[in-house]
Scaffold this active site. Structure first.
Site, PDB file in Angstrom:
ATOM      1  N   GLN A 137      31.620  36.978  48.612  1.00  0.00           N
ATOM      2  CA  GLN A 137      32.059  36.152  47.475  1.00  0.00           C
ATOM      3  C   GLN A 137      33.583  36.096  47.457  1.00  0.00           C
ATOM      4  OE1 GLN A 137      31.802  38.261  43.881  1.00  0.00           O
ATOM      5  NE2 GLN A 137      31.950  36.501  42.523  1.00  0.00           N
ATOM      6  N   SER A 140      38.098  36.376  43.775  1.00  0.00           N
ATOM      7  CA  SER A 140      39.318  37.053  43.323  1.00  0.00           C
ATOM      8  C   SER A 140      40.483  36.835  44.285  1.00  0.00           C
ATOM      9  CB  SER A 140      39.082  38.554  43.205  1.00  0.00           C
ATOM     10  OG  SER A 140      38.021  38.811  42.335  1.00  0.00           O
ATOM     11  N   GLU A 255      25.650  37.603  39.357  1.00  0.00           N
ATOM     12  CA  GLU A 255      26.308  38.855  39.742  1.00  0.00           C
ATOM     13  C   GLU A 255      26.095  39.902  38.656  1.00  0.00           C
ATOM     14  OE1 GLU A 255      30.631  38.667  40.087  1.00  0.00           O
ATOM     15  OE2 GLU A 255      30.581  40.373  41.464  1.00  0.00           O
TER      16      GLU A 255
HETATM   17  C1  FAD Z   1      34.428  47.578  44.337  1.00  0.00           C
HETATM   18  C2  FAD Z   1      34.874  46.194  44.014  1.00  0.00           C
HETATM   19  C3  FAD Z   1      34.308  45.133  44.688  1.00  0.00           C
HETATM   20  C4  FAD Z   1      34.714  43.816  44.412  1.00  0.00           C
HETATM   21  N1  FAD Z   1      34.153  42.800  45.132  1.00  0.00           N
HETATM   22  C5  FAD Z   1      34.575  41.535  44.930  1.00  0.00           C
HETATM   23  C6  FAD Z   1      34.055  40.460  45.728  1.00  0.00           C
HETATM   24  O1  FAD Z   1      33.202  40.664  46.597  1.00  0.00           O
HETATM   25  N2  FAD Z   1      34.537  39.222  45.525  1.00  0.00           N
HETATM   26  C7  FAD Z   1      35.472  38.935  44.584  1.00  0.00           C
HETATM   27  O2  FAD Z   1      35.826  37.773  44.435  1.00  0.00           O
HETATM   28  N3  FAD Z   1      36.014  39.933  43.806  1.00  0.00           N
HETATM   29  C8  FAD Z   1      35.582  41.215  43.966  1.00  0.00           C
HETATM   30  N4  FAD Z   1      36.115  42.246  43.205  1.00  0.00           N
HETATM   31  C9  FAD Z   1      37.208  41.947  42.293  1.00  0.00           C
HETATM   32  C10 FAD Z   1      36.861  42.060  40.816  1.00  0.00           C
HETATM   33  O3  FAD Z   1      36.065  40.979  40.400  1.00  0.00           O
HETATM   34  C11 FAD Z   1      38.193  42.123  40.054  1.00  0.00           C
HETATM   35  O4  FAD Z   1      38.833  43.337  40.436  1.00  0.00           O
HETATM   36  C12 FAD Z   1      37.995  42.105  38.543  1.00  0.00           C
HETATM   37  O5  FAD Z   1      37.508  40.856  38.130  1.00  0.00           O
HETATM   38  C13 FAD Z   1      39.314  42.415  37.811  1.00  0.00           C
HETATM   39  O6  FAD Z   1      40.354  41.627  38.282  1.00  0.00           O
HETATM   40  P1  FAD Z   1      41.764  42.276  38.712  1.00  0.00           P
HETATM   41  O7  FAD Z   1      41.479  43.414  39.628  1.00  0.00           O
HETATM   42  O8  FAD Z   1      42.636  41.185  39.208  1.00  0.00           O
HETATM   43  O9  FAD Z   1      42.351  42.883  37.359  1.00  0.00           O
HETATM   44  P2  FAD Z   1      43.140  42.112  36.217  1.00  0.00           P
HETATM   45  O10 FAD Z   1      42.416  40.852  35.892  1.00  0.00           O
HETATM   46  O11 FAD Z   1      44.565  41.993  36.608  1.00  0.00           O
HETATM   47  O12 FAD Z   1      42.983  43.104  34.986  1.00  0.00           O
HETATM   48  C14 FAD Z   1      43.831  44.263  34.807  1.00  0.00           C
HETATM   49  C15 FAD Z   1      43.455  44.940  33.481  1.00  0.00           C
HETATM   50  O13 FAD Z   1      43.665  44.022  32.381  1.00  0.00           O
HETATM   51  C16 FAD Z   1      42.475  43.847  31.620  1.00  0.00           C
HETATM   52  N5  FAD Z   1      42.372  42.449  31.175  1.00  0.00           N
HETATM   53  C17 FAD Z   1      42.641  41.342  31.938  1.00  0.00           C
HETATM   54  N6  FAD Z   1      42.421  40.224  31.201  1.00  0.00           N
HETATM   55  C18 FAD Z   1      41.990  40.633  29.976  1.00  0.00           C
HETATM   56  C19 FAD Z   1      41.609  39.954  28.783  1.00  0.00           C
HETATM   57  N7  FAD Z   1      41.593  38.623  28.723  1.00  0.00           N
HETATM   58  N8  FAD Z   1      41.215  40.696  27.716  1.00  0.00           N
HETATM   59  C20 FAD Z   1      41.215  42.057  27.776  1.00  0.00           C
HETATM   60  N9  FAD Z   1      41.596  42.748  28.878  1.00  0.00           N
HETATM   61  C21 FAD Z   1      41.982  42.061  29.955  1.00  0.00           C
HETATM   62  C22 FAD Z   1      41.349  44.204  32.589  1.00  0.00           C
HETATM   63  O14 FAD Z   1      40.180  44.622  31.892  1.00  0.00           O
HETATM   64  C23 FAD Z   1      41.970  45.318  33.416  1.00  0.00           C
HETATM   65  O15 FAD Z   1      41.844  46.542  32.733  1.00  0.00           O
HETATM   66  C24 FAD Z   1      35.718  43.571  43.441  1.00  0.00           C
HETATM   67  C25 FAD Z   1      36.298  44.641  42.749  1.00  0.00           C
HETATM   68  C26 FAD Z   1      35.892  45.945  43.031  1.00  0.00           C
HETATM   69  C27 FAD Z   1      36.528  47.076  42.277  1.00  0.00           C
END
Ligand code: FAD
Length: 431
Positions: A137, A140, A255
């Site tokens: 997928q 991100s 998902e």
């Molecule tokens: C093991 C693992 C596998 C993954 N696999 C995939 C994959 O296969 N494909 C893919 O596309 N992605 C994947 N991801 C990515 C995952 O979907 C993102 O890490 C997740 O959506 C959070 O995005 P970010 O890491 O950019 O954090 P950010 O969005 O930058 O968030 C940082 C912090 O801010 C908080 N925050 C952000 N916005 C808000 C809001 N509006 N209100 C309140 N709090 C907020 C979050 O909760 C978090 O604590 C994976 C992640 C992990 C850990």
């Protein structure tokens, strides 16, 4: 019992019996008996006899890997969720190796079935279910995780093709994948949700560069993926141009269902073993606090199951996966972290120190096992604890799940988002 009736017409009991019979005929001789006798040594020896790739094809073509999928696409039994549960219960009981194509099975297949053309369904579904073509997928990005609609990877039309450039990150299984579910920006002049289009991209196409990232467990489960003018035929666009957000929501809803423990992947597992195994292992403990925590874990795991069942009943009546998946995604993620901590606590010193193997040993084997324990118990429990730290991030963070529940289930006012209605190209961003 041998029956010639189509699977869809069988009772739950008949399906169980038919599944058992099929396993008896297709697994190495003695497998069922070894599981029933809990003969671990024999189980390990029999597992070694099994050619995993060949087994996944056999299981998939027989329809058992994806029992609810329509049989007409070459892998599936067209069963109702209740009937499929009977099949899955038998597969789980006999610790049957399953395809590790979890993103394809949980999200890719359902998205293709909802949005794909007949040609796409015929081409993509069978090899997905047989584990011959792994899926990932590609949503991100370094600058777009929780706010995935803000993504920057662009796709520009060139005749019958699209040319894609940009970067994705955290892409689970990309290093093993044939296909990727790609969300890309096709119109930067529209507000962020409206300028996206959804593609299925060939991960082996020229210009795709996959770089693995190593996690705290030592496994390299996810990756950075770079696209440098990668060409995708328009026939691999999923859904209408500019409608990528709606198609992406189908993927994300599924998902959450997968990660909530309702799908074939998650569940109440500790290092690959069900909660009940943790209870069995520590049943004799006289420590009142440990007993209290074990009872609490059991209660919570039942609550999650009941909530999943409620959501499943809704889908059984024809509804698509909805925001209720966020309830159990949130519950399952936070519960699993508490459960894994409990498992490590109860292991005592063996939960923090061990000799010999690396934590990441058995990764390949683990990929092929859903619902069955592999390798050394202590190692699996430590690994389960470390891996669980990702549960409240992957598939949408717990904060985001709470936002969705507030807005879409409780009907609270929407979170203010100044970037929502202005053209994407005018939204301030760093880098
Ligand atoms: C093991 C693992 C596998 C993954 N696999 C995939 C994959 O296969 N494909 C893919 O596309 N992605 C994947 N991801 C990515 C995952 O979907 C993102 O890490 C997740 O959506 C959070 O995005 P970010 O890491 O950019 O954090 P950010 O969005 O930058 O968030 C940082 C912090 O801010 C908080 N925050 C952000 N916005 C808000 C809001 N509006 N209100 C309140 N709090 C907020 C979050 O909760 C978090 O604590 C994976 C992640 C992990 C850990």
């Amino acid at each position: 019992m041998t029956t010639t009736a189509p699977a869809t017409e069988l009772t739950v009991e008949e399906l169980r019996e038919q599944t058992r019979e099929w396993l008896r005929e297709n697994l190495p001789a003695g497998w069922l008996e070894a599981v029933d006798a809990d003969d671990r040594e024999r189980m390990t020896a029999l597992r070694r006899q099994l050619d995993y790739s060949e087994w996944c094809v056999r299981l998939g073509e027989a329809g058992y890997a994806t029992p609810t999928w329509p049989a007409e696409y070459g892998a599936g039994l067209s069963l109702s969720p209740a009937q499929a549960k009977a099949v899955n219960d038998v597969l789980n009981h006999y610790r049957v190796p399953r395809p590790f194509n979890i993103i394809g099975l949980g999200m890719g297949g359902p998205t293709v079935m909802t949005w794909g053309t007949e040609e796409q369904k015929q081409r993509l579904l069978r090899p997905l279910a047989t584990n011959e073509e792994i899926w990932c997928q590609l949503f991100s990005e370094p600058g777009a995780g929780s706010d995935v609609a803000g993504l920057a990877t662009k796709a520009v039309r060139d005749g019958d093709e699209w040319v894609v450039s940009g970067q994705k990150v955290w892409t689970t299984l990309a290093h093993l994948s044939k296909w990727g579910m790609l969300l890309a920006r096709t119109n930067p002049d529209l507000p962020k949700h409206r300028g996206l289009t959804y593609f299925v991209v060939d991960m082996h196409a020229p210009g795709v560069d996959v770089r693995p990232l190593v996690q705290i467990t030592g496994d390299a489960e996810f990756n950075e993926v770079f696209f440098d003018e990668v060409r995708i035929p328009d026939s691999m666009r999923l859904g209408p141009e500019g409608d990528g957000w709606r198609v992406g929501i189908t993927t994300l809803m599924n998902e959450r269902v997968s990660l909530s423990g309702a799908g074939s992947v998650g569940g109440d597992a500790v290092g690959g073993s069900p909660v009940t195994q943790l209870l069995d292992r520590h049943r004799g403990t006289s420590d009142p606090l440990a007993r209290q925590r074990l009872a609490q874990a059991y209660i919570e795991s039942r609550l999650i199951r009941l909530n999943n069942q409620r959501a499943g009943d809704k889908r059984k009546k024809g509804a698509e996966a909805g925001p209720e998946g966020s309830i159990t995604k949130l519950m399952q993620a936070e519960f699993n972290q508490r459960l894994q901590k409990l498992a490590v606590d109860l292991q005592g010193v063996r939960g923090v120190a061990w000799e010999g193997e690396e934590l990441s040993a058995h990764y390949g084997e683990r990929l092929g096992v859903v619902g069955g324990a592999v390798g050394d118990d202590d190692l699996e429990i430590v690994r389960g604890f470390l891996r669980a730290q990702a549960n409240t991030i992957e598939g949408g963070t717990s904060d985001i799940m709470r936002n969705i529940l507030g807005e879409r289930v409780l009907g609270l006012p929407k979170e203010p988002d100044v970037s929502r209605e202005i053209p994407w190209k005018d939204v301030p961003r760093s880098g």
